[in-house]
Design an enzyme around this catalytic site. Structure first.
Site, short mmCIF file in Angstrom:
data_model
loop_
_atom_site.label_atom_id
_atom_site.label_comp_id
_atom_site.label_asym_id
_atom_site.label_seq_id
_atom_site.Cartn_x
_atom_site.Cartn_y
_atom_site.Cartn_z
N ARG A 164 0.83 -1.22 0.00
CA ARG A 164 0.00 0.00 0.00
C ARG A 164 0.87 1.27 0.00
O ARG A 164 0.56 2.25 0.67
CB ARG A 164 -0.93 0.02 1.23
CG ARG A 164 -1.96 -1.09 1.30
CD ARG A 164 -3.00 -0.97 0.21
NE ARG A 164 -4.11 -1.90 0.38
CZ ARG A 164 -4.15 -3.14 -0.12
NH1 ARG A 164 -3.14 -3.60 -0.81
NH2 ARG A 164 -5.21 -3.90 0.06
N SER A 233 -11.15 -1.27 2.17
CA SER A 233 -10.54 -1.42 3.50
C SER A 233 -10.30 -0.03 4.07
O SER A 233 -9.63 0.78 3.42
CB SER A 233 -9.19 -2.11 3.40
OG SER A 233 -9.32 -3.40 2.88
N GLU A 329 -6.45 3.99 5.74
CA GLU A 329 -5.89 3.82 4.40
C GLU A 329 -6.25 4.99 3.47
O GLU A 329 -5.40 5.45 2.71
CB GLU A 329 -6.38 2.50 3.83
CG GLU A 329 -5.60 2.04 2.65
CD GLU A 329 -6.22 0.82 2.02
OE1 GLU A 329 -7.27 0.94 1.38
OE2 GLU A 329 -5.62 -0.26 2.16
N1 EPU Z 1 -11.45 -11.11 9.64
C1 EPU Z 1 -12.26 -11.24 10.77
N2 EPU Z 1 -13.36 -10.42 10.85
C2 EPU Z 1 -13.67 -9.52 9.91
C3 EPU Z 1 -12.83 -9.38 8.78
C4 EPU Z 1 -11.71 -10.20 8.67
O1 EPU Z 1 -12.01 -12.04 11.65
O2 EPU Z 1 -14.69 -8.83 10.05
C5 EPU Z 1 -10.30 -12.01 9.50
C6 EPU Z 1 -10.57 -13.00 8.37
O3 EPU Z 1 -11.20 -14.15 8.85
C7 EPU Z 1 -9.18 -13.32 7.88
C8 EPU Z 1 -8.42 -12.05 8.13
O4 EPU Z 1 -9.18 -11.28 9.07
O5 EPU Z 1 -8.59 -14.35 8.63
C9 EPU Z 1 -8.13 -11.27 6.87
O6 EPU Z 1 -9.33 -10.91 6.22
P1 EPU Z 1 -9.48 -10.92 4.61
O7 EPU Z 1 -8.87 -12.13 4.04
O8 EPU Z 1 -10.89 -10.58 4.31
O9 EPU Z 1 -8.53 -9.80 4.05
P2 EPU Z 1 -8.14 -8.42 4.66
O10 EPU Z 1 -6.84 -8.48 5.35
O11 EPU Z 1 -9.29 -7.97 5.46
C10 EPU Z 1 -6.85 -7.49 2.56
C11 EPU Z 1 -6.85 -6.20 1.78
C12 EPU Z 1 -8.05 -6.14 0.84
C13 EPU Z 1 -7.94 -7.31 -0.11
C14 EPU Z 1 -7.91 -8.63 0.71
C15 EPU Z 1 -7.63 -9.81 -0.17
C16 EPU Z 1 -5.75 -4.56 3.20
C17 EPU Z 1 -5.91 -3.39 4.10
N3 EPU Z 1 -6.88 -5.08 2.69
O12 EPU Z 1 -8.03 -7.49 3.34
O13 EPU Z 1 -7.96 -4.92 0.11
O14 EPU Z 1 -9.03 -7.34 -1.00
O15 EPU Z 1 -6.82 -8.57 1.67
O16 EPU Z 1 -6.30 -9.76 -0.59
O17 EPU Z 1 -4.62 -4.99 2.94
C18 EPU Z 1 -8.70 -2.66 -0.04
O18 EPU Z 1 -7.54 -2.31 0.11
O19 EPU Z 1 -9.63 -1.80 -0.14
C19 EPU Z 1 -9.05 -4.08 0.01
C20 EPU Z 1 -10.33 -4.48 -0.03
#
Ligand code: EPU
Length: 344
Positions: A164, A233, A329
């Site tokens: 990012r 995000s 972000e």
């Molecule tokens: N989780 C929870 N509760 C929630 C949300 C997430 O427990 O309400 C846990 C999930 O179970 C999982 C972990 O947190 O174990 C990570 O969640 P997820 O895989 O949904 O991905 P993320 O880390 O929330 C990141 C990016 C997204 C991208 C996804 C997939 C960032 C800040 N966000 O999200 O990017 O789509 O990975 O690669 O790095 C964006 O930047 O706008 C965006 C959507």
């Protein structure tokens, strides 16, 4: 090119914030950009670049010239044995461009399908999802450099792409991105390492299916800004030292995390917010989405102040429980169209 006054930017920012710009113009070419920047200099106005409006927090009043980047076009440049180079206008819609590459049998961007925004914004925060970051497929970025007052091209190696992050994020008032030159693969090379993507794709190992599964996963978790205004995000996933991580993990063994280079660990901010009780919780018209706690939603007619009340409350709740300060972000602007620190 026409410069308009007192323009409402609500339809142009995906969080649907009311924001009136004193001056506004649409940029369709590099010539338009030169004329607009001359006007801003004459009027002693700052210029604010508006792209897809999907990563910005705007105040109700902006005394600046808003440049809505709408330079279009996809030009096939040269190719080598493994790659096709193409130059794309900053105003092309990101998702439409990704779909187009897949239809042209050009590979690399499929994991980044359905990310909101325009092509010109993609290098700024080095958009990434499902194990791919756009910087891996960028050859160079074409910019107008407001410091040296000239158009130039910056090679990907000089963009300092990281999670990012890029030089465009560090120095936001210097460059205006006009085009991005991509270096895409001519042969399929599917990236399936992220989470349950491999399971979702199954035996049907094609770029079309990979793209389809990424779209399906995003649609199942992430709200469509048309229904729930949001900026994706809202917080970055925090990256901490291994020692700090070990301390937190001793109390929270199920904390989702991803090892990073240099003895660092990336922690899932969505999980932290969820644990802190903010998943599906609202303060006034702004809350964290019930299916994905990392996404902040404007449920009503929220102002920037309402958004700030909610995200400060979320930061405090996560800090109280984990001693981690989440970093927002999206980019925050002030009344003069300049980027502000979230701390200030
Ligand atoms: N989780 C929870 N509760 C929630 C949300 C997430 O427990 O309400 C846990 C999930 O179970 C999982 C972990 O947190 O174990 C990570 O969640 P997820 O895989 O949904 O991905 P993320 O880390 O929330 C990141 C990016 C997204 C991208 C996804 C997939 C960032 C800040 N966000 O999200 O990017 O789509 O990975 O690669 O790095 C964006 O930047 O706008 C965006 C959507």
């Amino acid at each position: 090119m026409q410069i308009q006054t007192e323009v409402q930017l609500k339809p142009f920012n995906t969080l649907n914030l009311d924001a009136v710009a004193s001056y506004y113009t649409e940029i369709q070419s590099t010539d338009d950009l030169t004329v607009a920047l001359d006007f801003a200099a004459q009027q002693q106005l700052n210029s604010l670049i508006l792209s897809g409006g999907s990563n910005m927090l705007l105040p109700e009043r902006i005394n600046a010239l808003v440049l809505h980047m709408n330079i279009r076009g996809i030009e096939l440049l040269h190719a080598d044995e493994h790659h096709q180079f193409l130059q794309v206008g900053a105003g092309e819609v990101w998702h439409d461009f990704v779909l187009w590459t897949t239809a042209q049998q050009l590979y690399g961007l499929q994991n980044l399908a359905l990310i909101p925004g325009r092509v010109g914004a993609s290098p700024v925060q080095n958009i990434g999802a499902y194990g791919v970051e756009v910087g891996e497929f960028i050859d160079s970025v074409q910019v107008y450099d407001r410091q040296s007052k000239q158009f130039r091209s910056i090679a990907a190696a000089d963009c300092q792409f990281a999670y990012r992050h890029s030089i465009f994020k560090d120095d936001p008032t210097r460059y205006v991105i006009t085009h991005v030159t991509f270096k895409l693969l001519k042969h399929e090379d599917l990236k399936l390492n992220y989470g349950d993507l491999k399971v979702a794709v199954g035996d049907h190992l094609t770029a079309e299916n990979l793209q389809q599964q990424v779209i399906a996963i995003r649609q199942s978790k992430l709200p469509d800004p048309k229904d729930y205004p949001n900026v994706g995000s809202f917080f970055k996933n925090p990256v901490v030292d291994q020692a700090d991580f070990d301390q937190i993990a001793a109390n929270f063994p199920h904390l989702p995390h991803y090892p990073q280079p240099n003895d660092r660990v990336k922690i899932a901010a969505g999980w932290l917010i969820d644990q802190a009780g903010w998943k599906g919780k609202q303060l006034g018209p702004v809350g964290m989405f019930h299916k994905q706690a990392l996404v902040l939603v404007n449920y009503g007619q929220a102002s920037l102040k309402d958004v700030q009340h909610t995200y400060h409350a979320v930061q405090q709740a996560v800090w109280a429980q984990f001693r981690i300060m989440l970093e927002p972000e999206p980019v925050l602007f002030d009344i003069n169209g300049l980027i502000r620190s979230h701390q200030g």
